[in-house]
Design an enzyme around this catalytic site. Structure first.
Site, PDB file in Angstrom:
ATOM      1  N   THR A 188      37.219  36.412  29.590  1.00  0.00           N
ATOM      2  CA  THR A 188      37.805  37.121  31.159  1.00  0.00           C
ATOM      3  C   THR A 188      38.258  38.279  30.353  1.00  0.00           C
ATOM      4  O   THR A 188      38.884  38.751  30.190  1.00  0.00           O
ATOM      5  CB  THR A 188      37.855  36.262  31.748  1.00  0.00           C
ATOM      6  OG1 THR A 188      39.126  36.507  31.694  1.00  0.00           O
ATOM      7  CG2 THR A 188      37.402  35.706  32.111  1.00  0.00           C
ATOM      8  N   GLU A 334      33.744  32.729  34.785  1.00  0.00           N
ATOM      9  CA  GLU A 334      34.033  31.486  35.229  1.00  0.00           C
ATOM     10  C   GLU A 334      32.847  31.141  35.492  1.00  0.00           C
ATOM     11  O   GLU A 334      32.737  28.981  35.713  1.00  0.00           O
ATOM     12  CB  GLU A 334      35.344  30.990  36.038  1.00  0.00           C
ATOM     13  CG  GLU A 334      36.722  31.793  36.038  1.00  0.00           C
ATOM     14  CD  GLU A 334      36.854  33.035  35.926  1.00  0.00           C
ATOM     15  OE1 GLU A 334      37.770  33.529  35.723  1.00  0.00           O
ATOM     16  OE2 GLU A 334      35.683  34.065  35.658  1.00  0.00           O
ATOM     17  N   LYS A 444      45.060  45.922  53.501  1.00  0.00           N
ATOM     18  CA  LYS A 444      45.666  45.003  54.932  1.00  0.00           C
ATOM     19  C   LYS A 444      46.639  46.368  55.556  1.00  0.00           C
ATOM     20  O   LYS A 444      47.499  46.497  55.161  1.00  0.00           O
ATOM     21  CB  LYS A 444      46.539  43.116  54.450  1.00  0.00           C
ATOM     22  CG  LYS A 444      45.566  42.927  54.554  1.00  0.00           C
ATOM     23  CD  LYS A 444      46.751  41.603  53.746  1.00  0.00           C
ATOM     24  CE  LYS A 444      46.247  40.691  52.755  1.00  0.00           C
ATOM     25  NZ  LYS A 444      46.802  39.138  52.476  1.00  0.00           N
ATOM     26  N   TRP A 449      42.617  43.157  58.306  1.00  0.00           N
ATOM     27  CA  TRP A 449      41.954  43.964  57.472  1.00  0.00           C
ATOM     28  C   TRP A 449      40.417  44.653  57.203  1.00  0.00           C
ATOM     29  O   TRP A 449      40.201  44.333  57.715  1.00  0.00           O
ATOM     30  CB  TRP A 449      41.117  42.444  56.670  1.00  0.00           C
ATOM     31  CG  TRP A 449      41.808  41.091  55.771  1.00  0.00           C
ATOM     32  CD1 TRP A 449      43.400  41.579  55.884  1.00  0.00           C
ATOM     33  CD2 TRP A 449      41.421  39.662  55.446  1.00  0.00           C
ATOM     34  NE1 TRP A 449      44.056  40.406  55.164  1.00  0.00           N
ATOM     35  CE2 TRP A 449      42.227  39.250  54.951  1.00  0.00           C
ATOM     36  CE3 TRP A 449      40.578  39.357  54.648  1.00  0.00           C
ATOM     37  CZ2 TRP A 449      42.229  38.595  54.492  1.00  0.00           C
ATOM     38  CZ3 TRP A 449      39.868  38.076  55.008  1.00  0.00           C
ATOM     39  CH2 TRP A 449      41.517  37.224  54.289  1.00  0.00           C
TER      40      TRP A 449
END
Length: 551
Positions: A188, A334, A444, A449
């Site tokens: 990754t 993944e 935030k 949010w």
């Protein structure tokens, strides 16, 4: 009541789910179908099968045994496709090296994966020269060459790829072994820490192939069938080019591999080879649509999957205006990687273009055999109302079972028995997922949010904007406030007030909260990106927080 398992006749063949079993039928049914490597080579499926046998035979002659690891450093080519099959079919592990990483990161992945042989394109020999004294142990090197000229290098080259194949056995017999054998490893490319190794078995790759094929084949929008011509524009080192080359081979379609991603060359191949199906990240599509040659290329038969980052509606509209059947997909290293496709349902085909565009740019519907949930911190499912955000967690037969040699991060990835994507999303009443942010990137402010992806999409709709990114920066009063980074189109001028006014208009319509309007808009030359073209928000936060604090 006990479970009754099937009885096996002693002579019955169990047919393990091995990669070699993806290859036999298309070679028998479509032996003369073409595989094209740019301007360098054309070969048939039958020739490809023989070359796969020769490659495996040659690698065995170099000492490669089941369980050993073979690394590849190459551009997208017919050779890479041959390695996708030959190396795991031999019982070895294929390590697809991300050639866009730094030399130090490449050294880490080679040593961590314990590569035994490295197949390396001439262009990447300088990288190995830099790190050669620290590779553990010294590897056998096979040269991949398109120049026809012996390279000037201090490295000890064991043989050249075509010479290796010439001495190999085209009828090499591939053995049976456990379908749970590791087939591939790659790393990754996150923005923090060292690269993490993910790995997949033969069984997982076969099931991913058929799950994706089940989602893509058939009639309707966004379909991939045997009459298509396939050109991948996602690096083959990046999650097996999203696994689509395996699907393309099973279907027996014509495949075109481009080498380097040069916009004019890609458009030339699309036109010359009558390409109808591709996949890429948004930045590559933007490059193609911005190329002067695009006006000379008919894209009306081209179907394109966009992944790796959110598909902005403004970019999707550009593509649709040229007739491109564009839609988003979602996954991660993944997850092998594909989890969802944003294909239109049959009743949506009669919708107007703008309404369809909203669906095409969503993250999509799970493909067969993917269980996908949006949950709160206690792993409770959240309403499918298209509004309530939570973390996306998944189960599927093809998810990495951990990070290589990293039990601590592996357990964190799989806590609660589901793979945690780290993405925040919502699911609507039709079942479509929409990613609204990364868990680590969500802004935030004042306890609320704010979706950076939504703000980016709205900014990109401004006619003067070519690229945009939004990050949260620390704020003493509100905790965080959004910062917008904007790259303008050539010969277009607009100021900070104009961008804020543009967003204020969406706030007035109730599309976003007024608190989502960035306090600052910075105009820059280029957006920082990772090695695979994703927005590097960690780098942005660090770089621009420092600049703003310095005034």
């Amino acid at each position: 009541m006990s479970i009754k398992t099937i009885e096996r006749t002693p002579s019955a063949y169990g047919y393990p789910l091995l990669i070699k079993n993806l290859l036999d039928n298309p070679v028998r049914q479509f032996p003369n179908q073409e595989i094209v490597y740019g301007d360098f080579k054309r070969q048939s499926y039958q020739e490809t099968r023989e070359r796969i046998g020769r490659l495996a035979s040659g690698l065995a002659g170099l000492g490669v045994r089941p369980g050993d690891t073979v690394a590849v450093m190459d551009w997208d080519s017919h050779r890479y496709l041959e390695c996708f099959f030959a190396v795991p079919m031999l019982g070895a592990v294929l390590h697809t090296v991300n050639i866009r990483l730094s030399p130090e990161q490449i050294l880490y992945t080679i040593n961590h994966a314990e590569d035994d042989v490295i197949l390396v394109n001439t262009e990447f020999l300088p990288i190995l020269e830099i790190i050669r004294d620290r590779i553990e142990p010294v590897k056998k090197l096979v040269l991949l060459d398109d120049t026809g000229q012996p390279p000037a290098t201090r490295l000890d080259i064991s043989t050249e790829y075509e010479d290796l194949l010439a001495a190999g056995d085209p009828a090499y017999k591939f053995p049976d072994f456990s379908e749970d054998a590791r087939a591939t490893t790659f790393y990754t490319t996150g923005t923090t820490g060292l690269p993490k190794g993910v790995y997949f078995s033969h069984r997982q790759l076969v099931l991913h192939t058929f799950g994706v094929m089940a989602a893509l084949m058939g009639t309707g929008q966004g379909r991939f069938n045997r009459d298509d011509v396939y050109l991948p524009i996602t690096p083959m080192f990046h999650v097996h080019a999203w696994g689509i080359p395996y699907v393309a081979t099973v279907l027996g379609v014509k495949q075109v591999y481009p080498g380097r991603y040069i916009p004019e060359h890609l458009l030339h191949l699309i036109e010359r080879e009558n390409v109808t199906f591709s996949h890429c990240v948004p930045t590559i599509l933007q490059m193609l649509l911005s190329s002067p040659q695009v006006d000379e290329t008919d894209l009306s038969r081209w179907k394109v999957i966009i992944g790796g980052a959110a598909l902005p509606q403004a970019l999707a509209k550009q593509a649709r205006d040229r007739g491109v059947d564009i839609f988003a997909a979602y996954g991660m290293s993944e997850t092998c990687p594909i989890l969802t496709f944003a294909q239109l349902k049959p009743h949506m085909l009669d919708w107007d273009e703008d309404r369809q565009l909203e669906i095409r740019c969503k993250t999509g519907l799970p493909v067969p055999m993917v269980e996908l949930r949006v949950v709160d911190d206690a792993m409770n499912d959240l309403p499918h109302d298209g509004k309530t955000p939570g973390e996306v967690v998944v189960r599927a037969p093809w998810l990495t079972q951990g990070y290589l040699k990293d039990p601590r991060h592996s357990e964190a990835l799989w806590r609660g028995g589901y793979l945690h994507t780290g993405d925040i999303g919502v699911i609507d009443a039709e079942g479509y997922l929409k990613i609204t942010d990364r868990l680590k990137d969500v802004i935030k402010t004042g306890g609320e949010w704010i979706s950076s992806l939504e703000l980016e999409d709205l900014i990109l709709k401004h006619p003067a904007v070519a690229e945009a990114a939004v990050v949260g920066l620390p704020d003493l009063k509100w905790g965080e406030r959004p910062l917008a980074l904007v790259v303008l189109r050539p010969e277009r001028e607009v100021d900070e007030a104009a961008i804020r006014a543009w967003l204020q208009n969406f706030a007035d319509q109730g599309v976003i909260s007024k608190w989502g309007i960035p306090d600052r808009v910075l105009f820059i030359e280029a957006i920082p990106k990772t090695s695979v073209g994703k927005l590097n928000k960690k780098a942005m936060r660090e770089q621009y927080a420092t600049l703003i604090q310095a005034g």
